[in-house]
Design an enzyme around this catalytic site. Structure first.
Site, mmCIF file in Angstrom:
data_model
loop_
_atom_site.group_PDB
_atom_site.id
_atom_site.type_symbol
_atom_site.label_atom_id
_atom_site.label_comp_id
_atom_site.label_asym_id
_atom_site.label_seq_id
_atom_site.Cartn_x
_atom_site.Cartn_y
_atom_site.Cartn_z
ATOM 1 N N LYS A 95 0.736 -1.153 -0.012
ATOM 2 C CA LYS A 95 0.015 0.059 -0.059
ATOM 3 C C LYS A 95 0.839 1.165 0.091
ATOM 4 C CE LYS A 95 -3.789 -2.622 2.379
ATOM 5 N NZ LYS A 95 -4.784 -2.437 3.430
ATOM 6 N N TYR B 252 -12.279 -2.847 -3.350
ATOM 7 C CA TYR B 252 -12.762 -2.976 -2.044
ATOM 8 C C TYR B 252 -14.122 -3.175 -2.167
ATOM 9 C CZ TYR B 252 -8.136 -2.494 0.229
ATOM 10 O OH TYR B 252 -6.781 -2.761 0.799
ATOM 11 N N ASN C 65 -1.962 -0.124 7.181
ATOM 12 C CA ASN C 65 -1.345 -1.400 7.564
ATOM 13 C C ASN C 65 -0.421 -2.071 6.384
ATOM 14 O OD1 ASN C 65 -3.450 -2.017 5.923
ATOM 15 N ND2 ASN C 65 -4.331 -3.277 7.112
ATOM 16 N N HIS D 259 -1.522 -5.536 1.321
ATOM 17 C CA HIS D 259 -2.862 -6.404 1.249
ATOM 18 C C HIS D 259 -2.507 -7.620 0.731
ATOM 19 C CE1 HIS D 259 -6.707 -7.470 -0.660
ATOM 20 N NE2 HIS D 259 -5.923 -7.755 -1.552
ATOM 21 N N GLU E 195 -9.106 -10.303 -8.103
ATOM 22 C CA GLU E 195 -8.128 -9.090 -8.055
ATOM 23 C C GLU E 195 -7.169 -9.299 -9.052
ATOM 24 O OE1 GLU E 195 -7.166 -9.461 -3.861
ATOM 25 O OE2 GLU E 195 -8.945 -9.192 -3.095
HETATM 26 P P1 RTP Z 1 -6.494 -6.164 2.941
HETATM 27 O O1 RTP Z 1 -7.971 -6.286 2.353
HETATM 28 O O2 RTP Z 1 -6.146 -4.944 2.738
HETATM 29 O O3 RTP Z 1 -5.422 -7.287 3.124
HETATM 30 O O4 RTP Z 1 -7.077 -5.868 4.539
HETATM 31 P P2 RTP Z 1 -7.890 -7.132 5.673
HETATM 32 O O5 RTP Z 1 -8.447 -8.250 4.651
HETATM 33 O O6 RTP Z 1 -6.827 -7.664 6.406
HETATM 34 O O7 RTP Z 1 -8.917 -6.308 6.082
HETATM 35 P P3 RTP Z 1 -10.377 -5.819 5.412
HETATM 36 O O8 RTP Z 1 -11.552 -5.970 6.422
HETATM 37 O O9 RTP Z 1 -10.625 -6.303 4.182
HETATM 38 O O10 RTP Z 1 -10.253 -4.303 5.445
HETATM 39 C C1 RTP Z 1 -9.239 -3.816 4.248
HETATM 40 C C2 RTP Z 1 -8.595 -2.633 4.638
HETATM 41 O O11 RTP Z 1 -9.481 -1.656 5.164
HETATM 42 C C3 RTP Z 1 -8.830 -0.828 6.401
HETATM 43 N N1 RTP Z 1 -9.458 -0.856 7.448
HETATM 44 N N2 RTP Z 1 -9.631 0.198 8.117
HETATM 45 N N3 RTP Z 1 -10.370 1.899 10.209
HETATM 46 C C4 RTP Z 1 -10.736 0.471 10.436
HETATM 47 O O12 RTP Z 1 -11.388 0.015 11.308
HETATM 48 C C5 RTP Z 1 -10.270 -0.460 9.084
HETATM 49 N N4 RTP Z 1 -10.798 -1.651 9.188
HETATM 50 C C6 RTP Z 1 -9.969 -2.050 8.072
HETATM 51 C C7 RTP Z 1 -7.324 -1.400 6.495
HETATM 52 O O13 RTP Z 1 -6.368 -0.943 5.648
HETATM 53 C C8 RTP Z 1 -7.585 -2.850 6.168
HETATM 54 O O14 RTP Z 1 -6.445 -3.522 5.411
#
Ligand code: RTP
Length: 150
Positions: free
Chosen positions: A11, A51, A114, A117, A128
């Site tokens: 990212k 997303y 974070n 991804h 994707e």
């Molecule tokens: P990613 O898709 O980026 O690998 O992340 P992930 O599956 O671990 O998490 P996901 O629930 O799909 O969330 C995508 C990205 O959104 C941001 N996020 N912000 N502020 C918040 O509470 C929050 N929760 C998620 C993070 O950048 C997350 O990686």
């Protein structure tokens, strides 16, 4: 032969901090094979499509703004159980909950920054990969060069 593929994306914060090589190294060291690598400044439309499952989440606008802040480095990797193991190499969504030794556990403190991804299922990985690499990616056999007779 392993056919599972995943989409890994450094990212904007990970790119800005110079963590691309570190992340590539961890996947290579684990034994996975890279099939594609690109630096791209994504459009808002591309990120919203990537997303799409999170459209209703309260953090969605902030997430898109963060992801638009600079270029990302997207990669396709292949290997045994790459989707599940790739997510383990990344750590938890929230870096504070991530174990040391994981990418997020070693380099992050903020869920909104974070670093990287990783696809969460083989089906999403293929979705994707098609989205970010619409012209397809190479397929190459790792043993080919070693075994070449010349
Ligand atoms: P990613 O898709 O980026 O690998 O992340 P992930 O599956 O671990 O998490 P996901 O629930 O799909 O969330 C995508 C990205 O959104 C941001 N996020 N912000 N502020 C918040 O509470 C929050 N929760 C998620 C993070 O950048 C997350 O990686």
């Amino acid at each position: 032969m392993a056919t599972e593929r995943t989409y890994i994306m450094v990212k904007p914060d990970g790119v800005e901090r110079g963590l691309v090589g570190e992340i590539v190294k961890r996947f290579e060291n684990k034994g996975y094979q890279m099939l594609a690598l690109q630096m791209i400044q994504p459009t808002k439309a591309l990120l919203e499509e990537h997303y799409t499952d999170l459209k209703e989440k309260p953090f969605f606008p902030g997430l898109i703004k963060y992801m638009l802040a600079g270029p990302v480095v997207g990669m396709v990797w292949i290997g045994k159980d790459i989707v599940k193991v790739g997510r383990r190499l990344l750590g938890e969504t929230n870096p504070l909950a991530s174990n040391p030794g994981t990418i997020r556990g070693d380099f992050g403190i903020d869920v909104g920054r974070n670093i990287c991804h990783g696809s969460d299922s083989p089906a999403n990985a293929e979705r994707e990969i098609s989205l970010w690499f619409p012209n397809g990616v190479v397929h190459w056999n790792r043993a080919h060069v070693q075994n070449l007779i010349y």
